[in-house]
Design an enzyme around this catalytic site. Structure first.
Site, PDB file in Angstrom:
ATOM      1  N   ARG A 163      -9.389   0.587   3.475  1.00 59.28           N
ATOM      2  CA  ARG A 163      -8.000   1.574   2.990  1.00 59.28           C
ATOM      3  C   ARG A 163      -6.949   0.145   2.856  1.00 59.28           C
ATOM      4  NH1 ARG A 163      -6.795   4.996   7.180  1.00 59.28           N
ATOM      5  NH2 ARG A 163      -5.013   5.085   5.507  1.00 59.28           N
TER       6      ARG A 163
ATOM      7  N   CYS B 191      -5.346   8.360   8.791  1.00 59.66           N
ATOM      8  CA  CYS B 191      -5.720   7.729  10.358  1.00 59.66           C
ATOM      9  C   CYS B 191      -4.929   8.432  11.183  1.00 59.66           C
ATOM     10  CB  CYS B 191      -4.617   6.995  10.248  1.00 59.66           C
ATOM     11  SG  CYS B 191      -4.861   5.577   9.737  1.00 59.66           S
TER      12      CYS B 191
ATOM     13  N   ARG C 280      -4.471   9.537   3.352  1.00 56.98           N
ATOM     14  CA  ARG C 280      -3.001  11.135   4.146  1.00 56.98           C
ATOM     15  C   ARG C 280      -2.276  11.458   2.908  1.00 56.98           C
ATOM     16  NH1 ARG C 280      -2.213  14.073   8.053  1.00 56.98           N
ATOM     17  NH2 ARG C 280       0.681  14.502   8.487  1.00 56.98           N
TER      18      ARG C 280
ATOM     19  N   LYS D 234       1.184  -0.942  -0.310  1.00 56.87           N
ATOM     20  CA  LYS D 234      -0.168   0.095  -0.085  1.00 56.87           C
ATOM     21  C   LYS D 234       1.044   1.104   0.423  1.00 56.87           C
ATOM     22  CE  LYS D 234      -1.851   1.805   3.840  1.00 56.87           C
ATOM     23  NZ  LYS D 234      -1.907   3.158   4.585  1.00 56.87           N
ATOM     24  N   ASN D 235       1.554   1.552   1.109  1.00 58.04           N
ATOM     25  CA  ASN D 235       2.456   2.896   0.660  1.00 58.04           C
ATOM     26  C   ASN D 235       3.377   2.909  -0.174  1.00 58.04           C
ATOM     27  OD1 ASN D 235       1.214   3.511   3.167  1.00 58.04           O
ATOM     28  ND2 ASN D 235       2.250   2.295   4.989  1.00 58.04           N
TER      29      ASN D 235
ATOM     30  N   ASP E 162       4.010   0.273  12.542  1.00 58.38           N
ATOM     31  CA  ASP E 162       2.097  -0.259  11.684  1.00 58.38           C
ATOM     32  C   ASP E 162       2.035  -1.286  11.992  1.00 58.38           C
ATOM     33  OD1 ASP E 162       1.968   2.350  10.349  1.00 58.38           O
ATOM     34  OD2 ASP E 162       2.670   1.521   8.885  1.00 58.38           O
TER      35      ASP E 162
ATOM     36  N   ARG F 110       0.217  15.146  13.149  1.00 62.13           N
ATOM     37  CA  ARG F 110       0.291  14.567  11.903  1.00 62.13           C
ATOM     38  C   ARG F 110       1.408  16.387  11.557  1.00 62.13           C
ATOM     39  NH1 ARG F 110      -2.304   9.496   9.756  1.00 62.13           N
ATOM     40  NH2 ARG F 110       0.025   9.054   8.807  1.00 62.13           N
ATOM     41  N   PRO F 111       2.357  16.394  11.802  1.00 60.89           N
ATOM     42  CA  PRO F 111       3.184  17.866  11.192  1.00 60.89           C
ATOM     43  C   PRO F 111       3.401  17.805   9.222  1.00 60.89           C
ATOM     44  CG  PRO F 111       4.537  16.940  12.735  1.00 60.89           C
ATOM     45  CD  PRO F 111       3.098  15.923  12.657  1.00 60.89           C
ATOM     46  N   ILE F 112       3.690  18.217   8.713  1.00 62.14           N
ATOM     47  CA  ILE F 112       4.258  18.049   7.576  1.00 62.14           C
ATOM     48  C   ILE F 112       5.300  19.568   7.639  1.00 62.14           C
ATOM     49  CG2 ILE F 112       2.506  16.849   6.566  1.00 62.14           C
ATOM     50  CD1 ILE F 112       2.081  19.674   4.790  1.00 62.14           C
ATOM     51  N   ASP F 113       5.874  20.061   8.649  1.00 57.97           N
ATOM     52  CA  ASP F 113       6.902  21.284   8.468  1.00 57.97           C
ATOM     53  C   ASP F 113       7.744  20.707   7.576  1.00 57.97           C
ATOM     54  OD1 ASP F 113       7.201  19.154  10.989  1.00 57.97           O
ATOM     55  OD2 ASP F 113       8.615  19.714  11.456  1.00 57.97           O
ATOM     56  N   GLN F 114       8.519  19.479   7.543  1.00 58.18           N
ATOM     57  CA  GLN F 114       9.684  19.028   7.230  1.00 58.18           C
ATOM     58  C   GLN F 114       9.298  18.755   5.617  1.00 58.18           C
ATOM     59  OE1 GLN F 114      12.401  18.887   8.691  1.00 58.18           O
ATOM     60  NE2 GLN F 114      11.451  19.452  10.273  1.00 58.18           N
TER      61      GLN F 114
HETATM   62  N1  EPU Z   1       6.850  14.565  11.515  1.00 52.79           N
HETATM   63  C1  EPU Z   1       6.982  15.196  12.082  1.00 52.79           C
HETATM   64  N2  EPU Z   1       7.275  16.464  10.584  1.00 52.79           N
HETATM   65  C2  EPU Z   1       7.213  15.654   9.810  1.00 52.79           C
HETATM   66  C3  EPU Z   1       6.824  15.101   9.140  1.00 52.79           C
HETATM   67  C4  EPU Z   1       6.888  13.855  10.412  1.00 52.79           C
HETATM   68  O1  EPU Z   1       7.735  16.079  13.081  1.00 52.79           O
HETATM   69  O2  EPU Z   1       6.956  16.761   8.940  1.00 52.79           O
HETATM   70  C5  EPU Z   1       7.175  13.180  12.219  1.00 52.79           C
HETATM   71  C6  EPU Z   1       5.847  12.375  13.017  1.00 52.79           C
HETATM   72  O3  EPU Z   1       4.839  12.807  13.172  1.00 52.79           O
HETATM   73  C7  EPU Z   1       6.222  11.321  13.248  1.00 52.79           C
HETATM   74  C8  EPU Z   1       7.893  11.256  12.272  1.00 52.79           C
HETATM   75  O4  EPU Z   1       7.664  12.543  11.911  1.00 52.79           O
HETATM   76  O5  EPU Z   1       6.259  11.167  15.085  1.00 52.79           O
HETATM   77  C9  EPU Z   1       6.913  10.126  11.654  1.00 52.79           C
HETATM   78  O6  EPU Z   1       6.609   9.800  10.153  1.00 52.79           O
HETATM   79  P1  EPU Z   1       6.570  10.207   8.680  1.00 52.79           P
HETATM   80  O7  EPU Z   1       6.238  10.914   8.387  1.00 52.79           O
HETATM   81  O8  EPU Z   1       7.341   8.728   8.822  1.00 52.79           O
HETATM   82  O9  EPU Z   1       4.904   8.795   9.295  1.00 52.79           O
HETATM   83  P2  EPU Z   1       4.017   9.219   7.346  1.00 52.79           P
HETATM   84  O10 EPU Z   1       4.892   9.661   6.209  1.00 52.79           O
HETATM   85  O11 EPU Z   1       3.088  10.720   7.433  1.00 52.79           O
HETATM   86  C10 EPU Z   1       3.958   6.798   6.851  1.00 52.79           C
HETATM   87  C11 EPU Z   1       2.750   5.243   6.368  1.00 52.79           C
HETATM   88  C12 EPU Z   1       2.120   5.712   8.033  1.00 52.79           C
HETATM   89  C13 EPU Z   1       3.074   5.176   9.079  1.00 52.79           C
HETATM   90  C14 EPU Z   1       4.320   5.757   9.288  1.00 52.79           C
HETATM   91  C15 EPU Z   1       5.772   5.606   9.946  1.00 52.79           C
HETATM   92  C16 EPU Z   1       2.100   6.312   4.778  1.00 52.79           C
HETATM   93  C17 EPU Z   1       1.397   6.730   3.563  1.00 52.79           C
HETATM   94  N3  EPU Z   1       2.271   6.106   5.761  1.00 52.79           N
HETATM   95  O12 EPU Z   1       3.237   7.503   7.699  1.00 52.79           O
HETATM   96  O13 EPU Z   1       1.264   4.003   8.021  1.00 52.79           O
HETATM   97  O14 EPU Z   1       3.130   4.786  10.194  1.00 52.79           O
HETATM   98  O15 EPU Z   1       5.256   6.213   7.706  1.00 52.79           O
HETATM   99  O16 EPU Z   1       6.298   4.221   9.501  1.00 52.79           O
HETATM  100  O17 EPU Z   1       3.160   5.685   3.697  1.00 52.79           O
HETATM  101  C18 EPU Z   1      -0.089   2.980   8.363  1.00 52.79           C
HETATM  102  O18 EPU Z   1       0.175   2.324   6.781  1.00 52.79           O
HETATM  103  O19 EPU Z   1      -0.953   2.007   8.386  1.00 52.79           O
HETATM  104  C19 EPU Z   1       0.151   4.097   8.433  1.00 52.79           C
HETATM  105  C20 EPU Z   1      -0.583   4.734   8.797  1.00 52.79           C
END
Ligand code: EPU
Length: 419
Positions: A398, A117, A93, A22-23, A306, A122-126
């Site tokens: 999903r 989820c 997401r 999926k991811n 996950d 769930r910030p996107i600052d990075q």
């Molecule tokens: N974070 C920040 N700033 C950012 C982005 C992330 O502080 O700009 C923090 C988050 O708050 C979190 C950590 O970094 O504490 C990791 O977040 P990440 O960005 O890696 O997560 P994501 O990309 O939003 C993906 C998967 C999730 C999985 C996480 C961690 C996808 C679509 N989603 O989410 O998968 O839990 O990586 O491995 O790839 C799932 O499949 O059930 C699922 C939730």
């Protein structure tokens, strides 16, 4: 309203074939927006998140066609729209990958902020920091992100402050067609990050180092069409491995990359299951009498967050005490209230779950609070005494293809009912 009805107490036996990841799929499909030509993507999981992202591409003007149940053909050559603000975009997401892909292609992107989820903030600052480093300006107007640059993006050096899958992928997408060579440090090493890099390289990009801490991307002017096959889903595979170990039985989990499962295989063995690796499958044998272990979730190659809810479920009926520490998300224990309704003895202290294994979980009516919570409750239902009803199946749909069919083929007593 649809529910899963599970009559517990069955052992699991037989073979289960794992679908595409999926991811990886939800990153690769938006990446096609940057390709000039036809892409044929194989081993695509037929799940809601994939259908939604494919639909969004179609709305943007791409020609999207399912050639087979798991083969998707997309031609985005004629897309000339960089605005994705429909409600569909909010529903998942991974729609934030539209930002990186549209920026890469048009150096302009207007995208609604994503849902998905709920694990707390769930910030996107990075992601934003990466786009800005590539010389795009980024503004957020309520829930719409507007990112743009007058000209082609410019290569740069990015150091991510947190290891983020999403930010790594978005930075990679945006940098792919930037002018010069971009270096991204402290990146995520998840299998789906590597899979996206392999997809981009197959289409003519130059991405090196995916799977290590540093990725180098030499920007190219154009990507061309081609055929690519998505890797198997590490988390779906892990879910079935945990189900087999917890319920007891003998299950061969097929069409996987065993190396992706190392952290889980080690924990299942530690708790008493027999895990045997083959070239592209893993066999899990268990008598269902497991012992407690401690687990800490971490970015890859650590234990995946996950798989945390599924592992907590296994441990809730294992002998002795276990401690599970969530090291990725600030809040990913909402589902524990549901497990407690089934008789689990779990206390949450900050980001830790302290679990005292009980002899038996009991069937109950419970709610899937998110995707992996849904999977964990299904495992709980299979190992529980009596009947479990799981509500809110939209979360499971999903991310798991033919979930109940696959469980049923292993001998579980699971049916979807519509009331
Ligand atoms: N974070 C920040 N700033 C950012 C982005 C992330 O502080 O700009 C923090 C988050 O708050 C979190 C950590 O970094 O504490 C990791 O977040 P990440 O960005 O890696 O997560 P994501 O990309 O939003 C993906 C998967 C999730 C999985 C996480 C961690 C996808 C679509 N989603 O989410 O998968 O839990 O990586 O491995 O790839 C799932 O499949 O059930 C699922 C939730």
């Amino acid at each position: 309203m649809e529910k899963l009805k599970i009559v517990g107490g069955t052992k699991l036996r037989g073979n289960v074939r794992i679908s595409g990841a999926k991811n990886a799929a939800v990153a690769i499909i938006p990446a096609v927006l940057m390709v000039d030509g036809v892409c044929v993507i194989e081993n695509v999981p037929h799940i809601k998140d994939v259908l939604v992202i494919a639909d969004i591409l179609s709305d943007l003007g791409a020609k999207v066609k399912w050639l087979q149940d798991d083969v998707l053909e997309i031609d985005a050559t004629t897309v000339n729209n960089y605005i994705a603000t429909d409600d569909k975009v909010r529903s998942m997401r991974a729609s934030y990958y539209l930002l990186g892909a549209l920026l890469g292609r048009f150096h302009m992107a207007t995208v609604r902020l994503p849902g998905g989820c709920n694990f707390g903030e769930r910030p996107i600052d990075q992601h934003i920091k990466s786009f800005e480093a590539l010389r795009a300006s980024v503004n957020i107007d309520y829930d719409i992100v507007i990112a743009k640059s007058e000209k082609r993006l410019k290569a740069t050096h990015i150091y991510l402050d947190v290891v983020s899958v999403g930010a790594t992928i978005n930075a990679m997408l945006a940098a792919c067609m930037a002018e010069g060579t971009t270096i991204i440090e402290n990146v995520a090493k998840e299998p789906h990050v590597v899979d996206l890099a392999n997809f981009l390289n197959t289409m003519g990009a130059s991405v090196r180092g995916a799977g290590t801490d540093t990725i180098r991307i030499r920007g190219v002017e154009k990507l061309h069409g081609g055929t690519y096959s998505i890797i198997p889903d590490q988390i779906e595979a892990g879910t079935f491995m945990i189900a087999a170990a917890a319920a007891g039985g003998d299950v061969l989990v097929e069409n996987i990359i065993p190396q992706h499962m190392d952290s889980l295989s080690a924990k299942l063995s530690e708790s008493g299951a027999i895990v045997t690796e083959f070239e592209d499958s893993i066999r899990v044998e268990s008598n269902g009498m497991l012992k407690g272990v401690n687990v800490k979730t971490r970015p890859y190659p650590g234990f995946p967050t996950d798989l945390q809810p599924q592992m907590v479920t296994l441990l809730s009926a294992a002998r002795g005490k276990s401690m599970v520490t969530e090291g990725v998300w600030e809040s990913r224990f909402q589902y524990i209230e549901e497990l407690k309704r089934m008789g689990a003895d779990i206390v949450i202290a900050d980001n830790r779950a302290i679990i005292h294994g009980v002899d038996r979980l009991r069937g109950a009516t419970v709610k899937a609070t998110d995707l992996r919570a849904g999977a964990c409750l299904a495992i709980a239902g299979i190992i529980a005494e009596g009947t479990t009803y799981i509500l809110d199946l939209k979360h499971i749909d999903r991310g798991y293809q033919n979930f109940e069919e696959k469980l049923t083929s292993l001998g579980a007593n699971v049916v979807r009912i519509d009331e």
